[in-house]
Design a protein around this motif. Structure first.
Motif, mmCIF file in Angstrom:
data_model
loop_
_atom_site.group_PDB
_atom_site.id
_atom_site.type_symbol
_atom_site.label_atom_id
_atom_site.label_comp_id
_atom_site.label_asym_id
_atom_site.label_seq_id
_atom_site.Cartn_x
_atom_site.Cartn_y
_atom_site.Cartn_z
ATOM 1 N N SER A 47 -20.253 45.088 -26.913
ATOM 2 C CA SER A 47 -19.177 45.142 -26.350
ATOM 3 C C SER A 47 -17.991 45.328 -27.138
ATOM 4 C CB SER A 47 -18.407 43.728 -26.548
ATOM 5 O OG SER A 47 -19.490 42.735 -25.544
ATOM 6 N N PRO A 48 -18.068 45.554 -28.646
ATOM 7 C CA PRO A 48 -17.134 46.487 -29.825
ATOM 8 C C PRO A 48 -17.122 47.958 -29.763
ATOM 9 C CG PRO A 48 -18.377 44.275 -30.897
ATOM 10 C CD PRO A 48 -19.067 44.635 -29.654
ATOM 11 N N ILE A 49 -18.537 48.567 -29.745
ATOM 12 C CA ILE A 49 -18.709 49.836 -29.435
ATOM 13 C C ILE A 49 -17.590 50.147 -28.274
ATOM 14 C CG2 ILE A 49 -20.426 51.277 -29.677
ATOM 15 C CD1 ILE A 49 -21.803 49.633 -31.379
ATOM 16 N N ALA A 50 -17.995 49.488 -26.894
ATOM 17 C CA ALA A 50 -17.406 49.342 -26.018
ATOM 18 C C ALA A 50 -15.951 49.670 -26.025
ATOM 19 C CB ALA A 50 -18.090 48.467 -24.655
ATOM 20 N N VAL A 51 -15.896 49.430 -26.638
ATOM 21 C CA VAL A 51 -13.816 49.136 -26.588
ATOM 22 C C VAL A 51 -14.157 50.105 -27.291
ATOM 23 C CG1 VAL A 51 -12.614 47.436 -28.115
ATOM 24 C CG2 VAL A 51 -14.047 46.514 -26.495
ATOM 25 N N LEU A 52 -14.270 50.957 -28.781
ATOM 26 C CA LEU A 52 -14.149 51.922 -29.383
ATOM 27 C C LEU A 52 -14.087 52.972 -28.741
ATOM 28 C CD1 LEU A 52 -15.671 51.399 -32.561
ATOM 29 C CD2 LEU A 52 -13.338 50.809 -32.571
ATOM 30 N N VAL A 53 -15.084 53.510 -27.415
ATOM 31 C CA VAL A 53 -15.139 54.586 -26.724
ATOM 32 C C VAL A 53 -13.495 53.871 -25.340
ATOM 33 C CG1 VAL A 53 -16.475 55.616 -24.895
ATOM 34 C CG2 VAL A 53 -17.802 54.258 -27.112
ATOM 35 N N LEU A 54 -13.708 53.446 -25.425
ATOM 36 C CA LEU A 54 -13.088 53.198 -24.249
ATOM 37 C C LEU A 54 -11.162 52.959 -24.207
ATOM 38 C CD1 LEU A 54 -14.213 50.074 -22.116
ATOM 39 C CD2 LEU A 54 -14.435 52.421 -21.252
ATOM 40 N N LEU A 55 -10.770 52.266 -25.097
ATOM 41 C CA LEU A 55 -9.297 52.893 -25.815
ATOM 42 C C LEU A 55 -9.251 53.918 -26.194
ATOM 43 C CD1 LEU A 55 -6.839 51.343 -26.711
ATOM 44 C CD2 LEU A 55 -7.809 51.139 -28.931
ATOM 45 N N PRO A 56 -9.086 54.985 -26.481
ATOM 46 C CA PRO A 56 -9.253 56.254 -26.148
ATOM 47 C C PRO A 56 -9.090 56.945 -25.158
ATOM 48 C CG PRO A 56 -10.756 56.142 -27.798
ATOM 49 C CD PRO A 56 -10.447 54.710 -27.625
ATOM 50 N N ALA A 57 -9.795 56.404 -24.328
ATOM 51 C CA ALA A 57 -10.252 57.057 -22.663
ATOM 52 C C ALA A 57 -9.386 56.413 -22.067
ATOM 53 C CB ALA A 57 -11.978 56.837 -22.273
ATOM 54 N N ALA A 58 -9.276 55.399 -22.196
ATOM 55 C CA ALA A 58 -7.967 54.932 -21.388
ATOM 56 C C ALA A 58 -6.190 55.622 -21.187
ATOM 57 C CB ALA A 58 -7.579 53.208 -21.788
ATOM 58 N N LEU A 59 -6.237 55.817 -23.324
ATOM 59 C CA LEU A 59 -5.349 56.184 -23.640
ATOM 60 C C LEU A 59 -4.631 57.921 -23.397
ATOM 61 C CD1 LEU A 59 -4.603 54.562 -27.435
ATOM 62 C CD2 LEU A 59 -3.845 53.879 -24.972
ATOM 63 N N ILE A 60 -5.446 58.705 -23.117
ATOM 64 C CA ILE A 60 -5.798 59.418 -22.980
ATOM 65 C C ILE A 60 -5.945 59.902 -21.281
ATOM 66 C CG2 ILE A 60 -7.172 61.972 -23.337
ATOM 67 C CD1 ILE A 60 -7.731 61.257 -25.379
ATOM 68 N N MET A 61 -6.596 58.963 -20.489
ATOM 69 C CA MET A 61 -7.234 59.573 -19.419
ATOM 70 C C MET A 61 -6.347 58.969 -18.402
ATOM 71 S SD MET A 61 -11.316 59.402 -19.440
ATOM 72 C CE MET A 61 -11.597 59.866 -17.900
ATOM 73 N N GLU A 62 -5.759 57.700 -18.429
ATOM 74 C CA GLU A 62 -4.599 56.826 -17.687
ATOM 75 C C GLU A 62 -3.039 57.070 -18.427
ATOM 76 O OE1 GLU A 62 -7.821 54.019 -15.428
ATOM 77 O OE2 GLU A 62 -7.431 52.957 -17.478
ATOM 78 N N ALA A 63 -2.554 58.091 -17.989
ATOM 79 C CA ALA A 63 -1.290 58.329 -18.733
ATOM 80 C C ALA A 63 -0.355 57.298 -18.593
ATOM 81 C CB ALA A 63 -0.042 59.241 -18.022
ATOM 82 N N LYS A 64 0.218 56.843 -19.835
ATOM 83 C CA LYS A 64 1.065 55.719 -19.670
ATOM 84 C C LYS A 64 0.496 54.034 -19.193
ATOM 85 C CE LYS A 64 4.620 58.880 -19.006
ATOM 86 N NZ LYS A 64 6.920 58.974 -18.229
ATOM 87 N N VAL A 65 -0.392 54.413 -20.042
ATOM 88 C CA VAL A 65 -1.466 53.109 -19.216
ATOM 89 C C VAL A 65 -0.154 51.630 -20.209
ATOM 90 C CG1 VAL A 65 -2.540 53.079 -20.935
ATOM 91 C CG2 VAL A 65 -3.355 51.286 -18.747
ATOM 92 N N LEU A 66 -0.494 51.370 -21.311
ATOM 93 C CA LEU A 66 0.938 50.777 -22.074
ATOM 94 C C LEU A 66 1.524 50.445 -21.153
ATOM 95 C CD1 LEU A 66 -0.794 50.785 -25.285
ATOM 96 C CD2 LEU A 66 -1.958 49.574 -23.228
ATOM 97 N N GLU A 67 2.582 51.473 -20.941
ATOM 98 C CA GLU A 67 4.334 51.050 -20.682
ATOM 99 C C GLU A 67 3.797 51.368 -19.156
ATOM 100 O OE1 GLU A 67 7.342 54.127 -19.330
ATOM 101 O OE2 GLU A 67 6.114 54.881 -21.100
ATOM 102 N N VAL A 68 3.031 51.646 -18.679
ATOM 103 C CA VAL A 68 2.953 50.631 -16.394
ATOM 104 C C VAL A 68 3.016 49.636 -16.410
ATOM 105 C CG1 VAL A 68 2.035 50.863 -14.566
ATOM 106 C CG2 VAL A 68 2.581 52.826 -16.270
ATOM 107 N N ILE A 69 1.607 49.125 -17.747
ATOM 108 C CA ILE A 69 0.902 47.385 -17.872
ATOM 109 C C ILE A 69 1.938 46.454 -18.169
ATOM 110 C CG2 ILE A 69 -0.287 46.142 -18.816
ATOM 111 C CD1 ILE A 69 -2.721 48.545 -18.352
ATOM 112 N N VAL A 70 2.576 46.808 -19.229
ATOM 113 C CA VAL A 70 4.173 46.316 -19.894
ATOM 114 C C VAL A 70 5.107 45.796 -18.145
ATOM 115 C CG1 VAL A 70 5.989 45.699 -20.700
ATOM 116 C CG2 VAL A 70 3.973 46.400 -21.977
ATOM 117 N N SER A 71 5.453 46.655 -18.036
ATOM 118 C CA SER A 71 6.522 47.074 -17.089
ATOM 119 C C SER A 71 5.524 46.426 -15.565
ATOM 120 C CB SER A 71 6.648 48.385 -16.490
ATOM 121 O OG SER A 71 7.202 48.646 -15.045
#
Length: 307
Positions: free
Chosen positions: A196-220
């Motif tokens: 699980s922790p390894i998966a998080v380390l892989v998925l976090l940069p993938a989400a930030l790069i491949m899912e544009a403005k993910v944090l901004e949109v989720i907060v909205s």
């Protein structure tokens, strides 16, 4: 524990296992298709974060299972490989839910035994009896038929679902190869703890790069829909619960019982999803899915008899 109490205990585990598996599947579909939350990679990262935290609590503090330690860099590398493949299977499955009905998603997912047998043959040269391979014909034919009769068929979603199913099977075969020695074997809960922790380390940069403005949109979205964060928390907790309960059901039942229960679980998920989301179904689609499920059941029985 008396026989009656043991039976009630197992029935309770199965009911909770069904609820968590079907619940996380339906919530994934709801979030990704009906709630405007279009971030399958980030959603998978939430699942893996919950699995990392709750696995640690369950094993280290609650001692549900004994803690198994990673003994070498080589073993850690093998776990990282499994984690990456596992990430691919979960992300692919979540992406497919954006485009496909849950019922069709489950029909495609039922072909896992076909890919497992294929990878086992290609990677380990392990051969089954011809009768076992023959039972895979209706497994694949059923999905082909279901595809023809699926009103909500989407090619990209179908490709993602097939890819996720293949990755799930590959992870299973790889696990048997990479962690085959006695000193490296981990039970499923300890494996999840380290993956699980390894998966998080892989998925976090993938989400930030491949899912544009993910944090901004989720907060909205969180401001617009006050229950979004609660749904994400419940969804992520259920993702861990599904893994925990799968381990417990496996521990307290036989492999054959688990397979039968798993096939029934898929059918229950299909029925509930159709009732909830009211996606159109056809006789051809239902016939194809039924053929696949019967083929999977026959495959399991053939493997048991000709082992």
């Amino acid at each position: 524990m008396s026989q009656r109490k043991q039976t009630l205990f197992i029935l309770s585990l199965v009911l909770l296992w069904y609820s968590s598996n079907i619940g996380v599947l339906l919530l994934n579909k709801y979030l990704l298709s009906n709630y405007g939350f279009r971030f399958p990679i980030f959603l998978t990262m939430c699942h893996m974060s919950a699995c990392a935290i709750l696995s640690y609590v369950s094993i280290v503090f609650l001692k549900i299972v004994p803690l198994q330690t990673v003994k070498s860099r080589s073993q850690l590398a093998k776990i990282a490989t499994l984690s990456t493949v596992f990430c691919g299977s979960v992300v692919g499955g979540n992406i497919s839910l954006r485009y496909l009905p849950v019922s069709f998603n489950q029909a495609v997912g039922a072909t896992t035994p076909f890919f497992t047998a294929l990878f086992a043959y290609l990677m380990t040269f392990k051969r089954e009896a011809w009768v076992t391979y023959a039972t895979l014909v209706p497994v694949v034919a059923g999905v082909v038929i279901a595809s023809e009769g699926e009103p909500g068929f989407h090619l990209y979603g179908f490709i993602m679902c097939i890819s996720a199913t293949a990755a799930r099977a590959l992870k299973s075969v790889l696990q048997g190869i990479l962690l085959s020695s006695e000193g490296e074997r981990l039970n499923s809960m300890n494996l999840l703890l380290y993956m699980s922790p390894i998966a998080v380390l892989v998925l976090l940069p993938a989400a930030l790069i491949m899912e544009a403005k993910v944090l901004e949109v989720i907060v909205s979205l969180g401001r617009q829909h006050k229950f979004l964060w609660l749904l994400l928390l419940i969804n992520s907790t259920m993702a861990y619960s599904a893994n925990l309960l799968n381990f417990l059901v496996t521990k307290h039942t036989s492999a054959l019982t688990l397979q039968v229960l798993g096939n029934a679980k898929g059918a229950v998920a299909v029925v509930i999803s159709i009732l909830l989301f009211r996606n159109p179904v056809t006789f051809i689609g239902i016939a194809g899915y039924t053929m696949t499920v019967l083929g999977v059941a026959a495959y399991g029985e053939a493997k048991r008899r000709y082992r």
